[in-house]
Write an enzyme that holds these catalytic residues in place. Structure first.
Site, short mmCIF file in Angstrom:
data_model
loop_
_atom_site.label_atom_id
_atom_site.label_comp_id
_atom_site.label_asym_id
_atom_site.label_seq_id
_atom_site.Cartn_x
_atom_site.Cartn_y
_atom_site.Cartn_z
CG ASP A 1 -3.69 -6.23 107.39
OD1 ASP A 1 -3.95 -5.89 106.20
OD2 ASP A 1 -4.51 -6.11 108.31
CG ASP B 1 -0.40 -3.17 114.21
OD1 ASP B 1 -1.63 -2.94 114.10
OD2 ASP B 1 0.08 -4.32 114.28
CB CYS C 1 3.52 16.53 124.82
SG CYS C 1 3.19 16.06 123.11
CB CYS D 1 2.55 17.14 119.75
SG CYS D 1 1.03 17.57 120.62
CB CYS E 1 1.38 19.80 123.81
SG CYS E 1 0.35 18.40 124.33
CG HIS F 1 -1.34 14.70 122.77
ND1 HIS F 1 -0.21 15.23 123.36
CD2 HIS F 1 -1.77 13.73 123.63
CE1 HIS F 1 0.01 14.63 124.51
NE2 HIS F 1 -0.91 13.71 124.70
#
Lengths: 420, 420
Positions: A101, A299, A340, A342, A345, A371
């Site tokens: 930014d 974002d 999930c 991930c 998980c 996660h």
């Protein structure tokens, strides 16, 4: 004007599908560090690091794109050091697409009090003095680290962003807070437009290239607060200038309903062929609300920030998240989210995450961050699939707990806001 | 005695090589969760988590074995919950060999002030009241979390360790500090021996099995402080009892020279065929000093603890480590250790690590912890290779900066000590 960019070599934005019943669209955004599918979510690596997650873990959880903040990096370690170390990609070990930014959001949100708080309707009474002065030339403010007096202008912001070397960079703007009146918002918007022109000129002066010799692409920012005519004027400004992309910034109102209105009044006036980024927004509800308006990227610091406080993002959960400190998880052998895949998980129970939080273990933040990153990426994959198949409403049902209550700004609010 | 263990099914310790010129040896220690080569280093996952490092990252950096602490886990989350979640391996996602201690070290080090401090010669004047009473039956102490009054005995410690379900477990003992006199040390040692016998009986009563049905193996602990006759008596005690392994515990003196003496006076009297663990010790210098005395395994919180304070382990560095906060690393493009192939050294510069520390980023702790774990594992691989090839002295030269100064207890002391 010959001193403005006319092309963005190495960059493209291709719209591959348009929903028949909304502004939702699928796209492919190409940068020198790779192509991402849109809509997509940009994770915040504020100080050149995603808090608690390594780049390898970000990749393993299927992250496509991240951002870093000019404001923080100009103070620590300084843009020259990043340039000397080969640019931000190499410095922080991220070889995919990246955005920086302009620094404006932090200067003004830290100066005025949190803009993010105001989007959520929490008016803050405290005014600190980090923002010292705004003039035509730029903004004078104090370093958050040591109080040192600093100055940022469109030219300096672009120069710093060239040193950092992200793929997508953003014009310098004044990010007006919610509590200012229409007159101030209009005056500030006009200043941001002049700063946008100076950003474009400075960008062109550098040949559109980073200090390390890779092409960059510049986004303009739409200001105008909650005022429809100003938003239209500002959207038209960005459309008429040779920016690569469009960012929707500034105050989006006091609650999510007003945010939706502001986005709705803005989007029809944006350049239809350019990628549109909604700055600092990324709740699950907000993603669905944004994509139907045509937003391509989002974002928000929220996924990793709430993780550090013990919250796990979860589809259909009230407030979009579970409080893993809650004693109901003490003996729960299930993963955080059974759907999930991930790392957290796949390997650990809610009981273990709960224990780590109670024990004050670093690993709790790490696993919850992983996660939450994975969940945002899964959400955006689902959203893209749903746009392709015309099933966005069904996808929304699978992800959002109580749309009616949340539309009215009730319930546990979605965390939004900047990286400050 | 029929009520003592006579075999350790699923476990073995095979000595595969003995150095001709020292007590150094190579071995293979087999557990139901795999076989490790010795000498080896056991990383401390005090509260069922290696601070800042996931199990996958531990494995990626070639870690063989970890430990957790009975004292911490009996308080949070409690042994029953761990048992209900399938035992510690499953709870914390570590499928390799694992050890738990008996809880004794923490009860007494927190009660008396830090034993670790005393090993390093820093006498502490503060005496808090977490240790309330020692009787023949056991120790009464206060929870470090909420001040609750707790009690631990040999029987309870073994029972908790059965619930936790680590492969290698340890008898309950009184860990005498350095500042107590010979008479107290002797009396305390005799108590630890009686507690050792009760630990053996309780272990046999449970069939040598964890609550989740896997065999475990019990270590005895040698006490006796800095007194040669007591160390001999205690080593003989453990040798004459059917323990699977031998742990060297208690006060090892005021500095590393005295620690070497205590280990030297103890080791000749240990059971020659059993694995020997040196409790709470793991500086680079200490590893070399230990292996030549025949120590097979080490543990220490230091690698991950110093990482969280910004220190990187480095071969031949003064004090065995680099202070990554030092401004000389501000623009240093090299990895922490060019000879290291860990994730941190393969992807990031010293300048980046330095920046992360200055910026207060979590990732600094994570990357330094990964590096320090990898470095300890590399050190132990080097040590094993050096024992095999008879080149321990050369390996020591490659790793230890100034042996002479450090032998005298000078310089930056090696961090040692428990997990408290």
């Amino acid at each position: 004007m010959s001193d403005l960019p006319t092309a963005y070599p190495g960059f493209s934005f291709e719209i591959t599908h348009k929903a028949p019943d909304s502004r939702a669209r699928l796209g492919r955004l190409t940068t020198p560090h790779g192509t991402i599918s849109t809509p997509n979510f940009i994770f915040c690596g504020t100080k050149a690091s995603i808090k608690g997650v390594t780049p390898a873990q970000m990749r393993a959880e299927k992250t496509d794109i991240i951002l870093s903040n000019t404001y923080h990096l100009m103070i620590q370690p300084g843009a020259d050091i990043v340039a000397k170390m080969g640019g931000l990609h190499r410095f922080m070990g991220w070889d995919g697409p990246m955005l920086t930014d302009s620094g404006g959001f932090q200067i003004f949100s830290m100066g005025h009090g949190s803009v993010a708080d105001e989007i959520k309707g929490r008016r803050t009474q405290t005014r600190d003095t980090t923002l010292l002065k705004i003039t035509e030339k730029g903004a004078t403010f104090r370093s958050y680290m040591n109080g040192e007096k600093l100055f940022l202008s469109p030219e300096l912001s672009i120069d710093i962003q060239r040193k950092l070397g992200a793929d997508l960079i953003v014009q310098f703007d004044e990010c007006t807070p919610f509590h200012v009146d229409r007159a101030y918002t209009a005056k500030s918007m006009a200043l941001s437009h002049r700063w946008g022109d100076r950003s474009l000129k400075e960008f062109a002066k550098g040949g559109g290239m980073s200090y390390n010799g890779l092409p960059q692409a510049l986004y303009g920012i739409i200001q105008g607060g909650v005022y429809e005519d100003l938003r239209k004027e500002s959207a038209t400004y960005t459309k008429d200038r040779p920016f690569f992309g469009t960012a929707v910034g500034g105050s989006l109102g006091a609650n999510t309903a007003q945010m939706d209105e502001v986005v709705a009044m803005t989007m029809p006036h944006t350049h239809p062929d350019r990628p549109v980024h909604l700055l600092g927004i990324g709740g699950i509800r907000d993603i669905f609300a944004g994509v139907v308006q045509g937003i391509d990227t989002f974002d928000c610091v929220s996924p990793t920030r709430i993780a550090r406080h013990g919250w796990a993002l979860a589809p259909k959960a009230k407030g979009e998240r579970l409080n893993m400190r809650n004693s109901r998880f003490r003996e729960d052998p299930n993963p955080i989210d059974p759907a999930c895949d991930c790392y957290a998980c796949s390997n650990f129970s809610r009981a273990y995450i709960h224990h780590l939080l109670k024990a004050g273990e670093l690993l709790a933040m790490q696993l919850l961050s992983i996660h939450n990153v994975a969940t945002m990426n899964r959400l955006l994959r689902d959203v893209r699939e749903a746009i392709a198949t015309g099933t966005l409403a069904e996808a929304r049902q699978r992800w959002v707990y109580d749309p009616q209550a949340q539309e009215n700004g009730e319930g546990d609010p979605v965390a939004q806001g900047g990286a400050a």
